[in-house]
Design an enzyme around this catalytic site. Structure first.
Site, PDB file in Angstrom:
ATOM      1  CG  ASP A  35      -1.733   1.223   1.361  1.00 55.80           C
ATOM      2  OD1 ASP A  35      -2.126   1.588   2.498  1.00 55.80           O
ATOM      3  OD2 ASP A  35      -1.978   1.877   0.327  1.00 55.80           O
ATOM      4  CB  SER A 199      -2.326  14.692 -13.294  1.00 62.00           C
ATOM      5  OG  SER A 199      -2.791  14.554 -14.628  1.00 62.00           O
TER       6      SER A 199
HETATM    7  C1  LIG Z   1      -3.241   5.810   8.073  1.00 62.87           C
HETATM    8  C2  LIG Z   1      -2.732   7.011   7.320  1.00 62.87           C
HETATM    9  C3  LIG Z   1      -1.306   7.331   7.705  1.00 62.87           C
HETATM   10  C4  LIG Z   1      -2.799   6.732   5.812  1.00 62.87           C
HETATM   11  C5  LIG Z   1      -4.230   6.434   5.357  1.00 62.87           C
HETATM   12  N1  LIG Z   1      -4.185   5.920   4.030  1.00 62.87           N
HETATM   13  C6  LIG Z   1      -5.324   5.470   3.424  1.00 62.87           C
HETATM   14  O1  LIG Z   1      -6.403   5.381   4.011  1.00 62.87           O
HETATM   15  C7  LIG Z   1      -5.201   5.044   1.990  1.00 62.87           C
HETATM   16  C8  LIG Z   1      -4.751   3.597   1.906  1.00 62.87           C
HETATM   17  O2  LIG Z   1      -4.234   3.346   0.592  1.00 62.87           O
HETATM   18  C9  LIG Z   1      -5.883   2.622   2.208  1.00 62.87           C
HETATM   19  C10 LIG Z   1      -5.357   1.202   2.235  1.00 62.87           C
HETATM   20  C11 LIG Z   1      -6.485   0.174   2.244  1.00 62.87           C
HETATM   21  C12 LIG Z   1      -7.155   0.111   3.623  1.00 62.87           C
HETATM   22  C13 LIG Z   1      -8.247  -0.967   3.694  1.00 62.87           C
HETATM   23  C14 LIG Z   1      -7.675  -2.335   3.337  1.00 62.87           C
HETATM   24  C15 LIG Z   1      -6.989  -2.335   1.987  1.00 62.87           C
HETATM   25  C16 LIG Z   1      -5.925  -1.217   1.916  1.00 62.87           C
HETATM   26  N2  LIG Z   1      -6.887   2.756   1.164  1.00 62.87           N
HETATM   27  C17 LIG Z   1      -8.151   3.059   1.477  1.00 62.87           C
HETATM   28  O3  LIG Z   1      -8.558   3.274   2.601  1.00 62.87           O
HETATM   29  C18 LIG Z   1      -9.130   3.060   0.334  1.00 62.87           C
HETATM   30  C19 LIG Z   1      -9.917   1.772   0.456  1.00 62.87           C
HETATM   31  C20 LIG Z   1      -9.881   0.979  -0.817  1.00 62.87           C
HETATM   32  O4  LIG Z   1     -10.246   1.749  -1.917  1.00 62.87           O
HETATM   33  C21 LIG Z   1     -10.767  -0.257  -0.643  1.00 62.87           C
HETATM   34  C22 LIG Z   1      -9.821  -1.394  -0.287  1.00 62.87           C
HETATM   35  C23 LIG Z   1     -10.551  -2.660  -0.140  1.00 62.87           C
HETATM   36  C24 LIG Z   1     -10.491  -3.607  -1.147  1.00 62.87           C
HETATM   37  C25 LIG Z   1     -11.147  -4.848  -1.014  1.00 62.87           C
HETATM   38  C26 LIG Z   1     -11.863  -5.094   0.157  1.00 62.87           C
HETATM   39  C27 LIG Z   1     -11.927  -4.130   1.178  1.00 62.87           C
HETATM   40  C28 LIG Z   1     -11.259  -2.912   1.024  1.00 62.87           C
HETATM   41  N3  LIG Z   1     -11.499  -0.561  -1.871  1.00 62.87           N
HETATM   42  C29 LIG Z   1     -12.787  -0.279  -2.011  1.00 62.87           C
HETATM   43  O5  LIG Z   1     -13.455   0.232  -1.146  1.00 62.87           O
HETATM   44  O6  LIG Z   1     -13.225  -0.660  -3.278  1.00 62.87           O
HETATM   45  C30 LIG Z   1     -14.572  -0.388  -3.693  1.00 62.87           C
HETATM   46  C31 LIG Z   1     -14.843   1.108  -3.600  1.00 62.87           C
HETATM   47  C32 LIG Z   1     -14.634  -0.864  -5.131  1.00 62.87           C
HETATM   48  C33 LIG Z   1     -15.524  -1.190  -2.818  1.00 62.87           C
HETATM   49  C34 LIG Z   1      -5.014   7.746   5.407  1.00 62.87           C
HETATM   50  O7  LIG Z   1      -4.900   8.503   4.445  1.00 62.87           O
HETATM   51  O8  LIG Z   1      -5.719   7.937   6.422  1.00 62.87           O
END
Ligand SMILES: CC(C)C[C@H](NC(=O)C[C@H](O)[C@H](CC1CCCCC1)NC(=O)CC[C@H](O)[C@H](Cc1ccccc1)NC(=O)OC(C)(C)C)C(=O)O
Length: 333
Positions: A35, A199
């Site tokens: 990630d 971008s």
């Molecule tokens: C803790 C901070 C320091 C950093 C933190 N970073 C992020 O939240 C971004 C980061 O890339 C996080 C990392 C994800 C967390 C949840 C598990 C998977 C990784 N991204 C996220 O939090 C974004 C979540 C994803 O987009 C989800 C992931 C997912 C996929 C399959 C099943 C469940 C969940 N997809 C998802 O929801 O896909 C759909 C919309 C098609 C249903 C923030 O900005 O708060």
């Protein structure tokens, strides 16, 4: 040193990508979500209550001769999708694609939220954003990439994600056979701890290129391409019967519609990354016979996110400083 590991979509919608990681001595195997949008390496563990587990591999520090608890240290993280986890911290040996980080901070979960429990394909995350947003307290820890960086031939890693096929994360080198044409580099703003960049604009299908600074992050951990409303509206206004369906959570399109390509500009030499229309459809939306669009509004998030929908159309170089300052390299493939 160099490393290379295969990464595979966890489901038929390419919602996330996992890769194999070994932790401890003897090696304990895990499938982790790499990630670039966060900076904690954490895993399900023997501390995770059994009713919060669902077949995931678990890390048992007591079974690793190289594990050492970092006493007094803990971690607690919550992600953009509302999921969260927290726990204790060990140092241990972590091996990814033949590359070994001794003394890597391994964050063992003592609790995880429901969406992690239900995602049985994923045993945890490898954070590859900047170590400045690692959540370990009171002593912040380094990411796997920062831990191994001094040993790398070049301080870079690359992401080559694919649609419904195995892709690759490489560490320490650029595989010239993995992309076409040249790599266009653009400066990174890591002030928020992310791989931030701007971008130069976008293009729907073969329409004119729209010059518009779009500042966002390259995030392998986000499924969607999340951009400003004017961009999203421009795209879906060119799709018959597209609709913004709140019950589906955003724009949907008829599943049998062929969608226009979507291109975004990178660097200042006119380079573009083109996402084929076929990759802009994320499959059944769960309501009616409509399909969920891969491009959605970044709305109230506060940043734009170039997630997997965008990244799987490119070969992306995460360069932490081979030229002094961090930069992102983009190439078609
Ligand atoms: C803790 C901070 C320091 C950093 C933190 N970073 C992020 O939240 C971004 C980061 O890339 C996080 C990392 C994800 C967390 C949840 C598990 C998977 C990784 N991204 C996220 O939090 C974004 C979540 C994803 O987009 C989800 C992931 C997912 C996929 C399959 C099943 C469940 C969940 N997809 C998802 O929801 O896909 C759909 C919309 C098609 C249903 C923030 O900005 O708060």
């Amino acid at each position: 040193a160099k490393g290379s590991v295969v990464t595979t979509p966890i489901n038929s919608e390419d919602e996330a990508y996992d890769a194999p990681v070994s932790i401890g001595t003897p090696a304990q195997p895990f499938n982790l979500d790499f990630d670039t949008g966060s900076s904690d390496l954490w895993v399900f563990s023997s501390l995770t209550p059994s009713n919060e587990r669902n077949g995931q591999n678990i890390y048992t520090a007591s079974r690793s001769s190289t594990a050492k608890q970092l006493s007094g240290e803990s971690w607690k993280i919550s992600y953009g999708d509302g999921s969260s986890s927290s726990g204790l911290v060990y140092s241990d040996v972590v091996t990814i694609g033949g590359l070994t980080a001794a003394g890597q901070a391994v964050e063992a979960a003592s609790r995880v939220s429901q969406s992690f429990t239900s995602e049985s394909a994923t045993d945890g995350l490898v954070g590859l954003a900047f170590s400045s947003i690692n959540t370990v307290s009171p002593d912040q820890q380094t990411t796997f990439f920062d831990t191994v960086k001094p040993s790398l031939a070049s301080p870079v890693f690359t992401a080559d994600l694919k649609h419904q096929a195995p892709g690759t994360y490489n560490f320490g080198f650029i595989d010239k056979s993995a992309f076409t044409g040249s790599i266009t580099y653009t400066p990174v703003d890591n002030s928020q701890g992310f791989w931030g960049f701007t971008s130069t604009g976008f293009q729907v299908g073969n329409n004119d290129f729209q010059q518009e600074s779009i500042t966002g992050i390259a995030d392998t951990g986000t499924t969607l391409l999340l951009l400003p409303d004017d961009v999203v509206n421009a795209y879906y206004s060119s799709v018959n019967n597209a609709q913004n369906d709140q019950s589906a959570g955003g724009f949907t399109v008829p599943c049998d519609t062929s969608l226009p390509d979507f291109s975004f500009g990178v660097g200042n030499n006119g380079a573009m990354i083109t996402i084929p229309g076929s990759l802009m459809n994320l499959g059944p939306s769960g309501s009616g016979n409509s399909c969920f669009g891969g491009l959605q509004s970044s709305g109230t998030i506060g940043t734009n996110i170039f997630g997997d929908v965008a990244l799987k159309a490119a070969f992306v170089v995460f360069d932490s400083g081979s030229q002094g300052q961090p930069q992102l390299g983009w190439a078609s493939k």
